[in-house]
Design a protein around this motif. Structure first.
Motif, PDB file in Angstrom:
ATOM      1  N   LEU A 403      32.898  -0.881 -75.739  1.00  0.00           N
ATOM      2  CA  LEU A 403      33.094  -1.759 -77.531  1.00  0.00           C
ATOM      3  C   LEU A 403      34.065  -1.328 -77.486  1.00  0.00           C
ATOM      4  O   LEU A 403      34.780  -2.041 -78.848  1.00  0.00           O
ATOM      5  N   ALA A 404      34.582  -0.445 -77.672  1.00  0.00           N
ATOM      6  CA  ALA A 404      35.565   0.343 -78.786  1.00  0.00           C
ATOM      7  C   ALA A 404      36.879  -0.623 -78.359  1.00  0.00           C
ATOM      8  O   ALA A 404      36.862  -1.095 -77.679  1.00  0.00           O
ATOM      9  N   THR A 405      37.437  -1.351 -79.841  1.00  0.00           N
ATOM     10  CA  THR A 405      39.026  -2.235 -79.473  1.00  0.00           C
ATOM     11  C   THR A 405      39.744  -1.119 -80.672  1.00  0.00           C
ATOM     12  O   THR A 405      39.225  -0.712 -81.865  1.00  0.00           O
ATOM     13  N   ALA A 406      40.829  -1.283 -80.904  1.00  0.00           N
ATOM     14  CA  ALA A 406      41.915  -0.662 -81.492  1.00  0.00           C
ATOM     15  C   ALA A 406      42.213  -1.493 -82.566  1.00  0.00           C
ATOM     16  O   ALA A 406      43.087  -1.272 -83.928  1.00  0.00           O
ATOM     17  N   HIS A 407      42.046  -2.510 -82.598  1.00  0.00           N
ATOM     18  CA  HIS A 407      41.366  -4.177 -83.606  1.00  0.00           C
ATOM     19  C   HIS A 407      40.918  -3.951 -85.414  1.00  0.00           C
ATOM     20  O   HIS A 407      41.437  -3.580 -85.962  1.00  0.00           O
ATOM     21  N   VAL A 408      40.125  -2.655 -85.130  1.00  0.00           N
ATOM     22  CA  VAL A 408      39.303  -2.063 -86.127  1.00  0.00           C
ATOM     23  C   VAL A 408      39.608  -0.723 -86.185  1.00  0.00           C
ATOM     24  O   VAL A 408      38.501  -0.399 -86.864  1.00  0.00           O
ATOM     25  N   ASN A 409      40.858  -0.270 -85.699  1.00  0.00           N
ATOM     26  CA  ASN A 409      40.290   1.529 -85.604  1.00  0.00           C
ATOM     27  C   ASN A 409      42.261   1.426 -85.391  1.00  0.00           C
ATOM     28  O   ASN A 409      42.130   2.251 -83.376  1.00  0.00           O
ATOM     29  N   LEU A 412      43.224   4.336 -82.461  1.00  0.00           N
ATOM     30  CA  LEU A 412      42.654   4.274 -81.010  1.00  0.00           C
ATOM     31  C   LEU A 412      44.655   4.595 -79.970  1.00  0.00           C
ATOM     32  O   LEU A 412      44.272   4.099 -79.225  1.00  0.00           O
ATOM     33  N   SER A 413      45.155   3.929 -81.411  1.00  0.00           N
ATOM     34  CA  SER A 413      46.124   3.707 -80.248  1.00  0.00           C
ATOM     35  C   SER A 413      47.643   4.331 -81.474  1.00  0.00           C
ATOM     36  O   SER A 413      48.997   4.161 -81.408  1.00  0.00           O
ATOM     37  N   GLY A 414      46.712   5.441 -81.422  1.00  0.00           N
ATOM     38  CA  GLY A 414      48.299   6.208 -82.495  1.00  0.00           C
ATOM     39  C   GLY A 414      49.005   7.707 -81.829  1.00  0.00           C
ATOM     40  O   GLY A 414      49.290   7.095 -80.533  1.00  0.00           O
ATOM     41  N   THR A 415      49.879   8.154 -82.019  1.00  0.00           N
ATOM     42  CA  THR A 415      50.041   8.880 -81.366  1.00  0.00           C
ATOM     43  C   THR A 415      49.991  10.192 -80.267  1.00  0.00           C
ATOM     44  O   THR A 415      50.302  10.619 -79.535  1.00  0.00           O
ATOM     45  N   ALA A 416      48.942  10.682 -80.884  1.00  0.00           N
ATOM     46  CA  ALA A 416      47.715  11.655 -80.396  1.00  0.00           C
ATOM     47  C   ALA A 416      47.667  10.562 -79.116  1.00  0.00           C
ATOM     48  O   ALA A 416      47.136  10.546 -77.752  1.00  0.00           O
ATOM     49  N   ALA A 417      47.093   9.153 -79.635  1.00  0.00           N
ATOM     50  CA  ALA A 417      46.320   8.617 -78.427  1.00  0.00           C
ATOM     51  C   ALA A 417      47.169   8.302 -77.061  1.00  0.00           C
ATOM     52  O   ALA A 417      46.675   8.071 -76.058  1.00  0.00           O
ATOM     53  N   THR A 418      48.541   7.612 -77.580  1.00  0.00           N
ATOM     54  CA  THR A 418      50.093   7.798 -76.597  1.00  0.00           C
ATOM     55  C   THR A 418      50.056   8.953 -76.091  1.00  0.00           C
ATOM     56  O   THR A 418      50.384   8.437 -74.650  1.00  0.00           O
ATOM     57  N   GLN A 419      49.845  10.009 -76.220  1.00  0.00           N
ATOM     58  CA  GLN A 419      50.651  11.188 -75.667  1.00  0.00           C
ATOM     59  C   GLN A 419      49.672  11.434 -75.030  1.00  0.00           C
ATOM     60  O   GLN A 419      49.765  11.834 -73.735  1.00  0.00           O
ATOM     61  N   ASN A 420      47.879  11.641 -74.761  1.00  0.00           N
ATOM     62  CA  ASN A 420      47.072  11.931 -74.175  1.00  0.00           C
ATOM     63  C   ASN A 420      46.489  10.663 -73.327  1.00  0.00           C
ATOM     64  O   ASN A 420      45.369  10.819 -71.978  1.00  0.00           O
ATOM     65  N   LEU A 422      44.729   7.927 -73.842  1.00  0.00           N
ATOM     66  CA  LEU A 422      44.180   7.302 -74.186  1.00  0.00           C
ATOM     67  C   LEU A 422      44.099   5.616 -74.717  1.00  0.00           C
ATOM     68  O   LEU A 422      43.421   5.143 -74.189  1.00  0.00           O
ATOM     69  N   VAL A 423      45.199   5.582 -75.286  1.00  0.00           N
ATOM     70  CA  VAL A 423      45.853   4.538 -75.135  1.00  0.00           C
ATOM     71  C   VAL A 423      45.077   3.027 -74.416  1.00  0.00           C
ATOM     72  O   VAL A 423      45.070   2.035 -74.531  1.00  0.00           O
ATOM     73  N   LYS A 424      45.606   3.830 -72.990  1.00  0.00           N
ATOM     74  CA  LYS A 424      45.471   2.635 -71.941  1.00  0.00           C
ATOM     75  C   LYS A 424      44.732   2.990 -71.367  1.00  0.00           C
ATOM     76  O   LYS A 424      44.748   1.709 -70.379  1.00  0.00           O
ATOM     77  N   ILE A 425      43.207   3.604 -71.675  1.00  0.00           N
ATOM     78  CA  ILE A 425      41.702   3.226 -71.210  1.00  0.00           C
ATOM     79  C   ILE A 425      40.900   2.718 -72.173  1.00  0.00           C
ATOM     80  O   ILE A 425      40.198   2.575 -71.513  1.00  0.00           O
ATOM     81  N   VAL A 426      41.545   2.018 -73.623  1.00  0.00           N
ATOM     82  CA  VAL A 426      40.406   1.919 -74.135  1.00  0.00           C
ATOM     83  C   VAL A 426      40.483  -0.249 -73.965  1.00  0.00           C
ATOM     84  O   VAL A 426      41.109  -0.859 -73.605  1.00  0.00           O
ATOM     85  N   GLY A 427      38.955  -0.254 -73.903  1.00  0.00           N
ATOM     86  CA  GLY A 427      38.620  -1.787 -73.471  1.00  0.00           C
ATOM     87  C   GLY A 427      39.143  -2.090 -71.596  1.00  0.00           C
ATOM     88  O   GLY A 427      38.595  -2.647 -71.803  1.00  0.00           O
ATOM     89  N   ARG A 428      39.592  -0.664 -70.959  1.00  0.00           N
ATOM     90  CA  ARG A 428      39.395  -0.619 -69.819  1.00  0.00           C
ATOM     91  C   ARG A 428      38.843   0.439 -69.129  1.00  0.00           C
ATOM     92  O   ARG A 428      36.890  -0.419 -68.482  1.00  0.00           O
ATOM     93  N   VAL A 429      39.343   1.525 -68.942  1.00  0.00           N
ATOM     94  CA  VAL A 429      38.289   2.537 -67.751  1.00  0.00           C
ATOM     95  C   VAL A 429      38.365   3.454 -69.114  1.00  0.00           C
ATOM     96  O   VAL A 429      37.599   4.776 -68.650  1.00  0.00           O
ATOM     97  N   LEU A 430      37.786   3.417 -70.285  1.00  0.00           N
ATOM     98  CA  LEU A 430      37.693   4.229 -71.080  1.00  0.00           C
ATOM     99  C   LEU A 430      35.338   5.386 -71.395  1.00  0.00           C
ATOM    100  O   LEU A 430      35.652   6.325 -71.037  1.00  0.00           O
ATOM    101  N   TRP A 431      35.009   3.935 -70.552  1.00  0.00           N
ATOM    102  CA  TRP A 431      33.496   4.272 -70.482  1.00  0.00           C
ATOM    103  C   TRP A 431      34.027   5.624 -69.258  1.00  0.00           C
ATOM    104  O   TRP A 431      32.480   6.775 -69.196  1.00  0.00           O
ATOM    105  N   PHE A 432      34.733   5.679 -68.680  1.00  0.00           N
ATOM    106  CA  PHE A 432      34.229   6.897 -67.472  1.00  0.00           C
ATOM    107  C   PHE A 432      34.728   8.253 -68.557  1.00  0.00           C
ATOM    108  O   PHE A 432      34.044   9.100 -68.063  1.00  0.00           O
ATOM    109  N   GLU A 433      35.577   8.395 -69.100  1.00  0.00           N
ATOM    110  CA  GLU A 433      35.106   9.223 -70.124  1.00  0.00           C
ATOM    111  C   GLU A 433      34.476   9.985 -70.722  1.00  0.00           C
ATOM    112  O   GLU A 433      34.065  11.457 -71.403  1.00  0.00           O
TER     113      GLU A 433
END
Length: 486
Positions: A403-409, A412-420, A422-433
């Protein structure tokens, strides 16, 4: 006289040389009007000012913490302590029998003192100083260098001493949750020894892995995180670690005398409800405070916490009414705590609709865990620590991934999330992590607790004598009684 002058001069010389060797160049240029306005914008937005960047050449006129953010975090720290003392103490205290109420209060107070000492000595450093992906270093041992200046690894506007005290309150309540599963039969000395070791083996490493700036599972802030999981306020660190440890410890300890044969009803539902209300109020510091600033993320966490908790409390009670014909105060309280637990890892990452979904799940899944699992497997989780915190924390961590979404935070699409990634899996397969983080947390908590519990049982004993258990822990372990009726 000559010798005194020589020593004095040598000391001054050494001090100057030492300072010259250790000091790092500080920005010296005065900020322009544009930079000063930008610093004010950074304060309002709870983001970095210009002088916080590496190799900054311009100083800031706002060089320390921000009063608004600092004020909120001091309030949040007090609220989180309020969750344990007296919130959890009264909630658990009301649920036990009258002869054991003071044992719960004493265990909560003892844990608070012990953990505070460990935190001062080395705990804060092992969690929040840079080190390895598994555990931090000793840079902040004995809170050395932890002063009113912010630690930019975690917040640009909150004094590090306030941040350290805020995180201490999390460290206090986590092991205190465990005592609910082993209430009414564990020795006070065993509680302190177990908690002392457990903090080093379970809590400090897990908190660093999830929240440390270079932590293995810190998907939001560590650009090199190997497991890009997210946990806003402690679903894995606090609730899963304590809940799964509680299950193992209560199994090692064995059931209470008369379990499943005698009625062991709560001695005071009034205290239970008062304690649950205090937990709900204090939890705003726990969840909204985890934004580390008085900003929009904190506001969202405040809202989602309210919605999930209210929905879960109502859902639990309606299930009771539907299945048993009565909605109990204990049901309302248990549902509220369940909602607080399940929303904890998600509160800063989900929207209101996600919070309602979490609230329904928090009212349904822990309800059946508390009412069915115990009867199926016959373990004596006295106050449902496993059913609420382990099961609820696990469900919350998983639902956060869905249920996490970058629209409220935006983090989740910041610099660190882009580099590692995370930004690509939020709303998709974050549940696996999230599943990876869940598995690691359960493995660490279960294995470590089994070993620590077995060692404590071997060397000092876990359980009180049967005659003491029958008479009550209050008078025998603490020399007092909760109520004088004669």
């Amino acid at each position: 006289m000559f010798i005194r002058a020589f020593i004095f001069g040598a000391v001054l010389l050494f001090a100057d040389v030492s300072q010259a060797q250790t000091a790092t160049p500080a920005p010296t240029a005065s900020p322009s009007l544009e930079q000063r306005v930008a610093d004010l914008e950074a304060y309002v937005n709870n983001s970095a000012r210009g002088s916080d960047s590496e190799n900054a050449k311009t100083a800031s006129n706002i060089s320390g913490s921000g009063p608004g953010h600092n004020g909120w975090m001091m309030t949040a720290s007090a609220l989180v302590l309020f969750m344990t003392l007296p919130g959890l103490a009264l909630f658990y205290g009301g649920l036990v029998r009258q002869k054991n109420v003071l044992s719960i209060l004493a265990q909560c107070l003892g844990i608070a003192g012990l953990v505070a000492i460990l935190w001062w000595a080395v705990g804060y450093s092992l969690v929040f100083s840079r080190g390895s992906p598994i555990i931090g270093g000793f840079k902040f041992s004995f809170l050395r260098g932890v002063d009113a200046q912010p630690n930019g690894d975690y917040s640009y506007w909150v004094s590090q001493n306030v941040f350290a005290m805020y995180q201490l309150m999390f460290a206090i309540i986590t092991p205190a949750l465990i005592i609910g599963a082993v209430a009414e039969r564990i020795r006070f000395a065993a509680v302190l020894v177990f908690v002392g070791v457990w903090m080093f083996v379970v809590y400090f490493p897990l908190a660093h892995m999830v929240w440390g700036i270079d932590g293995w599972m810190n998907g939001v802030w560590n650009p090199r995180a190997k497991i890009t999981a997210i946990d806003f306020a402690g679903g894995t660190v606090v609730h899963m670690s304590s809940g799964w440890s509680a299950l193992v410890l209560c199994a090692l300890l064995g059931p209470r005398l008369g379990f499943r044969k005698e009625i062991m009803a709560p001695h005071s539902m009034v205290l239970c409800m008062v304690g649950a209300g205090m937990l709900w109020v204090g939890w705003y510091g726990f969840n909204a405070g985890s934004a580390l600033g008085a900003d929009g993320v904190a506001a969202n966490a405040f809202m989602t916490t309210t919605l999930a908790t209210a929905v879960a409390s109502f859902t639990w009670a309606i299930l009771e009414y539907t299945l048993r014909g009565k909605a109990s105060v204990l049901g309302f309280c248990s549902g509220a705590v369940g909602g607080l637990v399940v929303i904890t890892p998600a509160c800063g990452y989900v929207d209101p609709n996600g919070a309602v979904v979490i609230g329904v799940a928090a009212g349904v899944v822990p309800f059946f865990a508390c009412t069915k699992l115990k009867s199926w497997f016959h373990y004596d989780d006295a106050l449902d620590t496993f059913g609420v915190h382990a099961v609820g924390g696990t469900i919350g961590a998983f639902l956060t991934g869905l249920l996490a979404t970058a629209h409220v935070n935006a983090n989740l699409s910041g610099t660190a999330a882009t580099q590692n990634g995370l930004v690509k899996i939020v709303g998709r397969v974050l549940w696996f992590e999230q599943l990876k983080a869940i598995a690691i947390t359960i493995l660490l908590a279960v294995v470590a607790t089994a070993i620590i519990g077995a060692l404590v049982k071997t060397f000092i004993g876990l359980r009180i004598a049967p005659e003491i258990e029958r008479q009550g822990l209050d008078i025998n372990e603490h020399g007092e009684e909760g109520y004088i009726t004669a």
